[in-house]
Design a protein around this motif. Structure first.
Motif, short mmCIF file in Angstrom:
data_model
loop_
_atom_site.label_atom_id
_atom_site.label_comp_id
_atom_site.label_asym_id
_atom_site.label_seq_id
_atom_site.Cartn_x
_atom_site.Cartn_y
_atom_site.Cartn_z
N TYR A 223 0.83 -1.20 0.00
CA TYR A 223 0.00 0.00 0.00
C TYR A 223 0.87 1.25 0.00
CZ TYR A 223 -3.47 -3.48 1.27
OH TYR A 223 -4.27 -4.59 1.28
N GLU A 224 0.41 2.28 -0.73
CA GLU A 224 1.19 3.50 -0.90
C GLU A 224 0.33 4.75 -0.67
OE1 GLU A 224 3.33 3.72 -4.61
OE2 GLU A 224 3.20 1.53 -4.86
N CYS A 225 0.97 5.80 -0.21
CA CYS A 225 0.37 7.13 -0.24
C CYS A 225 0.80 7.76 -1.56
CB CYS A 225 0.86 7.97 0.94
SG CYS A 225 0.12 7.53 2.53
N THR A 226 -0.15 8.04 -2.44
CA THR A 226 0.17 8.43 -3.81
C THR A 226 0.22 9.94 -4.02
OG1 THR A 226 -2.17 8.23 -4.40
CG2 THR A 226 -0.77 6.29 -4.75
N GLY A 227 0.02 10.70 -2.98
CA GLY A 227 0.09 12.15 -3.10
C GLY A 227 0.91 12.75 -1.98
N ALA A 228 1.00 14.06 -1.97
CA ALA A 228 1.72 14.77 -0.92
C ALA A 228 0.80 14.99 0.28
CB ALA A 228 2.22 16.11 -1.46
N PRO A 229 1.36 15.26 1.46
CA PRO A 229 0.52 15.57 2.62
C PRO A 229 -0.35 16.79 2.33
CG PRO A 229 2.79 15.17 3.30
CD PRO A 229 2.79 15.25 1.81
N PRO A 230 -1.61 16.77 2.73
CA PRO A 230 -2.49 17.92 2.47
C PRO A 230 -1.99 19.16 3.18
CG PRO A 230 -3.55 16.33 3.93
CD PRO A 230 -2.31 15.68 3.43
N SER A 231 -2.31 20.30 2.62
CA SER A 231 -1.80 21.57 3.16
C SER A 231 -2.21 21.80 4.60
CB SER A 231 -2.26 22.73 2.28
OG SER A 231 -3.68 22.78 2.20
N GLY A 232 -3.34 21.26 5.01
CA GLY A 232 -3.78 21.45 6.37
C GLY A 232 -2.85 20.82 7.40
N LEU A 233 -2.04 19.84 6.97
CA LEU A 233 -1.10 19.18 7.87
C LEU A 233 0.28 19.83 7.86
CD1 LEU A 233 -1.85 15.40 7.19
CD2 LEU A 233 -2.82 16.89 8.96
N THR A 234 0.53 20.70 6.91
CA THR A 234 1.88 21.24 6.74
C THR A 234 1.98 22.72 7.07
OG1 THR A 234 1.47 21.58 4.38
CG2 THR A 234 2.46 19.49 5.04
N THR A 235 1.00 23.24 7.76
CA THR A 235 1.07 24.63 8.23
C THR A 235 2.23 24.77 9.20
OG1 THR A 235 -1.32 24.86 8.00
CG2 THR A 235 -0.20 26.48 9.37
N ASN A 236 3.04 25.78 9.04
CA ASN A 236 4.22 26.04 9.89
C ASN A 236 5.29 24.97 9.75
OD1 ASN A 236 3.01 28.43 11.04
ND2 ASN A 236 1.74 27.06 12.28
N VAL A 237 5.31 24.27 8.61
CA VAL A 237 6.36 23.30 8.30
C VAL A 237 7.34 23.92 7.31
CG1 VAL A 237 6.85 21.09 7.15
CG2 VAL A 237 4.95 21.26 8.76
N VAL A 238 8.64 23.68 7.52
CA VAL A 238 9.65 24.16 6.57
C VAL A 238 9.42 23.46 5.23
CG1 VAL A 238 12.13 24.25 6.06
CG2 VAL A 238 11.32 24.54 8.42
N PRO A 239 9.13 24.20 4.15
CA PRO A 239 8.76 23.55 2.88
C PRO A 239 9.81 22.58 2.35
CG PRO A 239 8.25 25.89 2.81
CD PRO A 239 9.04 25.68 4.06
N GLU A 240 11.10 22.92 2.50
CA GLU A 240 12.15 22.06 1.98
C GLU A 240 12.16 20.68 2.62
OE1 GLU A 240 13.31 26.29 1.36
OE2 GLU A 240 12.50 25.10 3.02
N SER A 241 11.65 20.58 3.86
CA SER A 241 11.67 19.29 4.55
C SER A 241 10.64 18.32 4.01
CB SER A 241 11.44 19.50 6.05
OG SER A 241 10.14 19.99 6.33
N LEU A 242 9.77 18.78 3.09
CA LEU A 242 8.75 17.92 2.49
C LEU A 242 9.19 17.36 1.14
CD1 LEU A 242 5.64 20.15 3.26
CD2 LEU A 242 6.43 18.16 4.58
#
Length: 405
Positions: A223-242
């Protein structure tokens, strides 16, 4: 009750990296590898600048969030044909290429487990500045480790030999793994023996300096996650770390841990993992967030955050983790036995009793209350030993009336 997240203090990806250069101790890097070819497992790699691929003294200890401990000596060795150099600027990709060298790819441990596969991914660790001391997070591509200082000589800034340990049953999955070493010599000793200023860096792991590494463990290679984490989970996250966390660009299997670095002033709550349910549906962990709230670290005597609890606490359970927001209650497990209770993180970053607080695992148990007798008992006897105030065998009770009475 959820699964345990931490003990006192969630596999196709190499994650853990601890960097060291030393004149008396020469541990230079520690990495972890995990692959869909061997799910629910990872390997940890310890690098040194010493060329001679000999068995190094000492033992590595890796404690799962469940409390299970894997301990192993440094007997599985990969001597590099071409050493990795210039560690002051080396990045995750450089370490990945080194570990995936033909000489390392060919190796298995004594049980036949490979340390690294073609589809393993590699990450390296540095200190998580937004978490408590002795917490390490996977570095994102292009970010060098903070363990190497200008005082390190050029001869020490290479990796010539890798030692690896396989954890074949990492059933806890991705999460925070307590890690330390004991009995090491100049090959794999802590960086603090040479470099100043690294006492608060993951390269200083030792018997008296345990660190907690956020390790990614692939749990299912289907099983795979086929997309990126939704924006609601990445608020205040350093973009490069994704950069490694987009399933549309690379395969991300169930269990994978995305090393989302929070912006300064924010703390990571939970782990940004690719989760799968019983029906095979995947999603990014919706509970992850970067929070500006007051947080408690894992309850422990060393952290000084359980004075109001007075418990020998061994582990805490969801929704608590290595960092828990103030106002959150969670169940905990007592050290040494299965008693459990409930505690809460308060606004002073201290753990305090909560509804359901058990009296089952106090560090010091009060003696039992005993009704007075003519000969009051002394302190409680040791287990399986006769009471200290017990009369001799066949002797009359101490308060029996005289025989002539």
């Amino acid at each position: 009750m959820g699964r345990p997240l931490l003990a006192q203090y969630r596999t196709s990806q190499i994650i853990l990296a601890v960097f060291v250069t030393v004149s008396n101790a020469h541990l230079s890097v520690v990495c972890t590898a995990t692959s869909p070819e061997h799910p629910k497992a990872f390997s940890m790699w310890f690098g040194t600048y010493h060329y001679a691929p000999t068995v190094a003294p000492g033992t590595a200890f890796i404690k799962q969030p469940s409390g299970a401990i894997r301990s192993a000596g440094f007997g599985d060795i990969c001597g590099l044909v071409t050493p990795l150099g210039n560690l002051t600027t080396a990045t995750v990709l450089d370490y990945a290429a080194s570990i995936k060298s033909p000489e390392c790819m060919a190796l298995t441990d004594d049980f036949g487990y490979h340390g690294v596969y073609d589809d393993s991914t590699i990450s390296c660790y540095g200190r998580d500045d937004n978490a408590n001391e002795r917490t390490a997070i996977g570095l994102y591509d292009g970010l060098p480790t903070s363990c190497f200082k200008d005082s390190a000589t050029a001869a020490h800034l290479i990796i010539a030999t890798w030692y690896f340990v396989v954890v074949p049953d990492a059933t806890s999955g991705s999460g925070s793994y307590e890690t330390w070493t004991e009995g090491t010599d100049v090959n794999l000793g802590p960086a603090t023996e040479m470099l100043s200023g690294v006492e608060t860096e993951p390269c200083s792991i030792a018997a008296d300096n345990h660190w907690f590494f956020d390790i990614s463990v692939i749990m299912n290679g289907t099983y795979e996650c086929t997309g990126a984490p939704p924006s609601g989970l990445t608020t205040n996250v350093v973009p490069e770390s994704l950069s490694r966390c987009d399933g549309s660009a690379t395969k991300i299997y169930a269990g994978f841990l995305c090393y989302a670095h929070c912006e300064p002033g924010y703390n990571p709550i939970g782990h940004l993992t690719c989760d799968v349910d019983e029906a095979g549906n995947t999603q990014w962990n919706p509970e992850f967030r970067c929070s500006s709230a007051t947080v408690c670290t894992v309850p422990s005597l060393d952290a000084g955050n359980i004075a109001a609890v007075d418990y020998a606490i061994e582990g805490v359970y969801e929704p608590c983790g290595r960092l828990t927001e103030a106002g959150i209650e969670c169940e905990f497990k007592c050290s040494g036995h299965g008693s459990e209770g409930k505690i809460m993180c308060n606004s002073a970053a201290q753990w305090v009793p909560a509804t359901g607080y058990s009296e089952g695992c106090l560090r010091t148990l009060a003696p039992p209350t005993i009704a007075p007798t003519n000969a009051p008992p002394t302190e409680a006897p040791p287990t399986n030993a006769p009471p200290t105030n017990a009369p001799p065998t066949n002797a009359p009770p101490t308060n029996a009336p005289p025989t002539n009475a």
